[in-house]
Write an enzyme that holds these catalytic residues in place. Sequence first.
Site, PDB file in Angstrom:
ATOM      1  N   HIS A   1      53.910  57.279  95.698  1.00 36.93           N
ATOM      2  CA  HIS A   1      54.731  56.777  96.007  1.00 36.93           C
ATOM      3  C   HIS A   1      55.499  58.268  96.194  1.00 36.93           C
ATOM      4  O   HIS A   1      55.208  59.815  95.645  1.00 36.93           O
ATOM      5  CB  HIS A   1      55.304  56.703  94.167  1.00 36.93           C
TER       6      HIS A   1
ATOM      7  N   TYR B   1      64.131  54.211  87.034  1.00 37.37           N
ATOM      8  CA  TYR B   1      64.856  54.351  85.763  1.00 37.37           C
ATOM      9  C   TYR B   1      66.147  54.016  85.721  1.00 37.37           C
ATOM     10  O   TYR B   1      66.795  54.706  86.321  1.00 37.37           O
ATOM     11  CB  TYR B   1      64.304  55.968  85.624  1.00 37.37           C
TER      12      TYR B   1
ATOM     13  N   PRO C   1      56.456  58.423  76.586  1.00 37.87           N
ATOM     14  CA  PRO C   1      56.182  57.483  77.793  1.00 37.87           C
ATOM     15  C   PRO C   1      56.690  58.185  78.767  1.00 37.87           C
ATOM     16  O   PRO C   1      56.497  57.664  80.125  1.00 37.87           O
ATOM     17  CB  PRO C   1      55.807  56.924  77.794  1.00 37.87           C
TER      18      PRO C   1
ATOM     19  N   LYS D   1      53.352  61.354  81.267  1.00 37.99           N
ATOM     20  CA  LYS D   1      52.675  62.860  81.035  1.00 37.99           C
ATOM     21  C   LYS D   1      51.352  62.229  80.124  1.00 37.99           C
ATOM     22  O   LYS D   1      50.100  62.987  80.591  1.00 37.99           O
ATOM     23  CB  LYS D   1      52.978  64.086  80.549  1.00 37.99           C
TER      24      LYS D   1
ATOM     25  N   TYR E   1      58.107  65.791  86.956  1.00 37.98           N
ATOM     26  CA  TYR E   1      57.429  65.088  87.502  1.00 37.98           C
ATOM     27  C   TYR E   1      56.276  64.543  87.896  1.00 37.98           C
ATOM     28  O   TYR E   1      54.964  64.213  87.690  1.00 37.98           O
ATOM     29  CB  TYR E   1      58.433  64.071  88.036  1.00 37.98           C
TER      30      TYR E   1
HETATM   31  C1  PHB Z   1      53.782  53.368  83.682  1.00 37.18           C
HETATM   32  O1  PHB Z   1      53.491  52.995  85.125  1.00 37.18           O
HETATM   33  O2  PHB Z   1      53.419  52.337  82.937  1.00 37.18           O
HETATM   34  C2  PHB Z   1      54.357  54.095  83.734  1.00 37.18           C
HETATM   35  C3  PHB Z   1      54.857  54.504  84.837  1.00 37.18           C
HETATM   36  C4  PHB Z   1      56.211  55.641  83.933  1.00 37.18           C
HETATM   37  C5  PHB Z   1      56.510  55.925  83.317  1.00 37.18           C
HETATM   38  C6  PHB Z   1      55.699  55.678  82.031  1.00 37.18           C
HETATM   39  C7  PHB Z   1      54.488  54.370  82.529  1.00 37.18           C
HETATM   40  O3  PHB Z   1      57.319  57.044  82.708  1.00 37.18           O
END
Ligand code: PHB
Length: 387
Positions: A72, A196, A288, A292, A380
Amino acid sequence: MRTKVAISGAGPAGLLLSQLLHLRGIDSVVLESRDRAYVEKRQRAGMLEQGTVEVLRRSGVGARLDREGLTHHGLELRFGGVAHRIALTELTAGHTVTIYAQTEIVKDLIDARLEAGGDIRFGAEVLSVDPGAPSLTYRQDGQTHTLDCDFVAGCDGFHGVSRTAVPGLRTYEREYPFGWLGVLAEVPPSTEELIYAYSERGFALHSLRSPRVSRLYLQVDPDEDIDDWPDDRIWSELRARFATHDGWQLRDGPILEKAITPMRSFVAEPMRHDRLFLAGDAAHIVPPTGAKGLNLAISDVTVLADALDAWYDSGSEELIDAYSATCLKRVWRAQHFASWMTTLLHRDPTQDSFGHRQQLAHLEYLAASTAAATTLAENYVGVAPTL
Ligand code: PHB
Ligand code: APR
């Protein structure tokens, strides 16, 4: 019994450490309390920094990741019914992130270690660790054994025993007034990049696992009961939180797995005592939101493998003595970022309307300012400075 490095825990940290040591000709034994099927199917994280991908490739376990991983170049912040893209790669001089579930990393590492004759003992619960001997005691098939070693790597996660063997441990902790309901669904993702979403009803995240499987999360109260969340309620709530003015549609489908996990920030210091080294979730937990946890675990064992290699190669203690401080620099940078992303994107039920308006103002600033978006992007993708 004796080995050079005794590793407690066969999660990403313990398994990668065993692989990194093997590549350097250092033998290890991995002790895992659960069975192989359990550790290979436990749904958790899936977002890899570019540095993590490069470590896995260099470790000889990147082939399937390169075939099946989803690379990505951006992510979407969604609020007020409008989508705003954060151009991660442009803002970080070319860095990318890759979606590849930690279940697949665990499978790839177990396969690689066993093909190379590695010693992974499933159903072997570590009961205690002696950092000074050093040795660890474990129970398997009803029998108790002691494994003598030169070093112990405590990779047994937040609920493991290794941390208890560090005297005078300093712990730092923050609980959050919400948790995540995580969903694995057999439905093609409704987006190419992660979304998000900040909404009046709470946070939601649309992630991916493959062209046919979606991974989604929604903010819930930490003491919610998963039985109160039938599939149709989950899809209805996700649709409400992802809704946009331009009528974007969320595809739904059969839910394969769902679970509620609490959210916390946690750090244990120091990450080393005598011949015991803590790595991964055994030493730290991040919320989460910042993706990280897995990346920190990989980073810790990369540092540890180099330190142990130097000791076996020349007897040098320099990297071993620096292990804890080296890891903690990155850990605290990640802790700050994960906590910042979490408080930015979640509706805090204990917060008043002033807090809500502040969050919206911050999101609008991230959408409008390259400088603001760059701070999110470099943390990120994992290139933020840790000086
Ligand atoms: C996931 O794909 O499990 C995932 C991706 C981004 C995050 C948290 C979990 O911030
Ligand atoms: N004896 C042996 N094994 C144990 C014991 C014990 N006493 N206690 C726990 N374990 C095992 C668990 O069953 C688990 O398989 O240790 C392993 C720890 O693995 P993780 O919890 O995945 O921790 P870690 O390897 O540090 O990975 C951390 O990876 O899964 C992602 O994002 C997730 O942040 C997490 C990261």
